[in-house]
Scaffold this motif. Sequence first.
Motif, PDB file in Angstrom:
ATOM      1  N   LEU A 143       0.809  -1.216   0.000  1.00  0.00           N
ATOM      2  CA  LEU A 143       0.000   0.000   0.000  1.00  0.00           C
ATOM      3  C   LEU A 143       0.843   1.267   0.000  1.00  0.00           C
ATOM      4  CD1 LEU A 143      -2.754  -1.136   2.513  1.00  0.00           C
ATOM      5  CD2 LEU A 143      -3.011  -0.857   0.041  1.00  0.00           C
ATOM      6  N   GLY A 144       2.156   1.130   0.056  1.00  0.00           N
ATOM      7  CA  GLY A 144       3.046   2.273  -0.067  1.00  0.00           C
ATOM      8  C   GLY A 144       3.178   3.130   1.169  1.00  0.00           C
ATOM      9  N   VAL A 145       2.781   2.637   2.330  1.00  0.00           N
ATOM     10  CA  VAL A 145       2.835   3.448   3.547  1.00  0.00           C
ATOM     11  C   VAL A 145       4.071   3.147   4.394  1.00  0.00           C
ATOM     12  CG1 VAL A 145       0.353   3.792   3.646  1.00  0.00           C
ATOM     13  CG2 VAL A 145       1.355   1.801   4.747  1.00  0.00           C
ATOM     14  N   HIS A 146       4.860   2.146   3.985  1.00  0.00           N
ATOM     15  CA  HIS A 146       6.075   1.813   4.724  1.00  0.00           C
ATOM     16  C   HIS A 146       7.174   1.393   3.768  1.00  0.00           C
ATOM     17  CE1 HIS A 146       5.331   2.125   8.996  1.00  0.00           C
ATOM     18  NE2 HIS A 146       4.174   1.522   8.864  1.00  0.00           N
ATOM     19  N   TRP A 147       8.405   1.737   4.146  1.00  0.00           N
ATOM     20  CA  TRP A 147       9.571   1.174   3.483  1.00  0.00           C
ATOM     21  C   TRP A 147       9.701  -0.292   3.890  1.00  0.00           C
ATOM     22  CZ3 TRP A 147      11.374   4.456  -0.013  1.00  0.00           C
ATOM     23  CH2 TRP A 147      11.324   5.829   0.218  1.00  0.00           C
ATOM     24  N   PRO A 148      10.245  -1.147   3.034  1.00  0.00           N
ATOM     25  CA  PRO A 148      10.428  -2.561   3.414  1.00  0.00           C
ATOM     26  C   PRO A 148      11.223  -2.747   4.700  1.00  0.00           C
ATOM     27  CG  PRO A 148      10.731  -2.309   1.062  1.00  0.00           C
ATOM     28  CD  PRO A 148      10.574  -0.927   1.621  1.00  0.00           C
ATOM     29  N   THR A 149      12.247  -1.916   4.914  1.00  0.00           N
ATOM     30  CA  THR A 149      13.037  -2.053   6.146  1.00  0.00           C
ATOM     31  C   THR A 149      12.234  -1.671   7.383  1.00  0.00           C
ATOM     32  OG1 THR A 149      13.979   0.116   5.599  1.00  0.00           O
ATOM     33  CG2 THR A 149      15.330  -1.822   5.134  1.00  0.00           C
ATOM     34  N   ASP A 150      11.211  -0.833   7.227  1.00  0.00           N
ATOM     35  CA  ASP A 150      10.317  -0.538   8.360  1.00  0.00           C
ATOM     36  C   ASP A 150       9.622  -1.810   8.816  1.00  0.00           C
ATOM     37  OD1 ASP A 150      10.951   2.144   8.049  1.00  0.00           O
ATOM     38  OD2 ASP A 150       9.177   2.572   6.838  1.00  0.00           O
ATOM     39  N   VAL A 151       9.133  -2.563   7.836  1.00  0.00           N
ATOM     40  CA  VAL A 151       8.409  -3.798   8.142  1.00  0.00           C
ATOM     41  C   VAL A 151       9.351  -4.855   8.706  1.00  0.00           C
ATOM     42  CG1 VAL A 151       7.103  -5.697   7.119  1.00  0.00           C
ATOM     43  CG2 VAL A 151       6.610  -3.342   6.456  1.00  0.00           C
ATOM     44  N   LEU A 152      10.544  -4.985   8.111  1.00  0.00           N
ATOM     45  CA  LEU A 152      11.511  -5.958   8.622  1.00  0.00           C
ATOM     46  C   LEU A 152      11.874  -5.642  10.073  1.00  0.00           C
ATOM     47  CD1 LEU A 152      13.918  -6.345   5.558  1.00  0.00           C
ATOM     48  CD2 LEU A 152      12.263  -8.014   6.410  1.00  0.00           C
ATOM     49  N   ALA A 153      12.088  -4.368  10.362  1.00  0.00           N
ATOM     50  CA  ALA A 153      12.417  -3.980  11.737  1.00  0.00           C
ATOM     51  C   ALA A 153      11.258  -4.273  12.675  1.00  0.00           C
ATOM     52  CB  ALA A 153      12.778  -2.495  11.787  1.00  0.00           C
ATOM     53  N   GLY A 154      10.025  -4.008  12.219  1.00  0.00           N
ATOM     54  CA  GLY A 154       8.860  -4.311  13.043  1.00  0.00           C
ATOM     55  C   GLY A 154       8.734  -5.790  13.326  1.00  0.00           C
ATOM     56  N   TRP A 155       8.970  -6.608  12.309  1.00  0.00           N
ATOM     57  CA  TRP A 155       8.931  -8.060  12.522  1.00  0.00           C
ATOM     58  C   TRP A 155       9.991  -8.505  13.525  1.00  0.00           C
ATOM     59  CZ3 TRP A 155       8.542  -9.499   6.634  1.00  0.00           C
ATOM     60  CH2 TRP A 155       7.188  -9.476   6.243  1.00  0.00           C
ATOM     61  N   ILE A 156      11.189  -7.927  13.420  1.00  0.00           N
ATOM     62  CA  ILE A 156      12.288  -8.327  14.306  1.00  0.00           C
ATOM     63  C   ILE A 156      11.952  -8.007  15.761  1.00  0.00           C
ATOM     64  CG2 ILE A 156      14.674  -7.796  14.948  1.00  0.00           C
ATOM     65  CD1 ILE A 156      15.236  -7.442  11.942  1.00  0.00           C
ATOM     66  N   VAL A 157      11.537  -6.760  16.011  1.00  0.00           N
ATOM     67  CA  VAL A 157      11.221  -6.365  17.391  1.00  0.00           C
ATOM     68  C   VAL A 157      10.019  -7.151  17.909  1.00  0.00           C
ATOM     69  CG1 VAL A 157      10.536  -4.455  18.889  1.00  0.00           C
ATOM     70  CG2 VAL A 157      12.172  -4.069  17.051  1.00  0.00           C
TER      71      VAL A 157
END
Length: 237
Positions: A203-217
């Motif tokens: 949907l274009g509201v996050h950079w891929p690294t935003d999501v990867l970081a969210g998954w990690i935490v």
Amino acid sequence: MRLSYLRALPRPDFLSRLGRYEFALLGALCAVAAIVLVFGLMTEEVLEGDTGGFDRVILLALRNPADLSDPIGPAWLERTAGDITALGGVPVLTLTCAVVVGFLLILRRRAMALLVLVSAGGGTLLSFTLKMFFERARPDLVPHGVEVFTSSFPSSHAMMSAMIYLTLGALLTRVLPELRVRAYVMIVSLLLTMLIGISRVYLGVHWPTDVLAGWIVGSAWAMFCATVAWWMQRRRR
């Protein structure tokens, strides 16, 4: 006298079980620490701008080159992504936690129910704290598919879905009897977490690294809560 003294000594099998218990607990805590270390390394790369190329390539690959406001795929896919991303929002996650807490209270697992509440509350606080600290701007390469209000890093939808769904999945496996049922619950939890994170990039509201970081935490938080639940169950036994 000597025979009664020997009988009072702990049995070797008890000592071996104690050793396995301590080893498993240490291993789980080390895994959490390793995941947090990965988050720290990724954060350093993001702050230095070294992930910009990767983020742009992935984000643009999900768009029609002739019209960047149009995500790839049919129209129904974009609508589906909007529905999926809502599963990681605060209202849905709050309702899900309330349902699971009620289920655990019916089973008289009050400690587990309290752990769910503490996990959800602590995870929410951690998510907003990290966002306020980093204040990364949202993607500006493509129009946003849904309305957003906070900063970008890390993705709160990816983080909170991992925190809530993975934690709930891990806790429910503690009270469900059959292995196949426990496996099903964990697979569903993982799929939900992955789909929600992917929908944010689509949907274009996050950079891929935003999501990867969210998954990690979120995974680290869920693993920590699962370790606490396991420790509580051991103490109860």
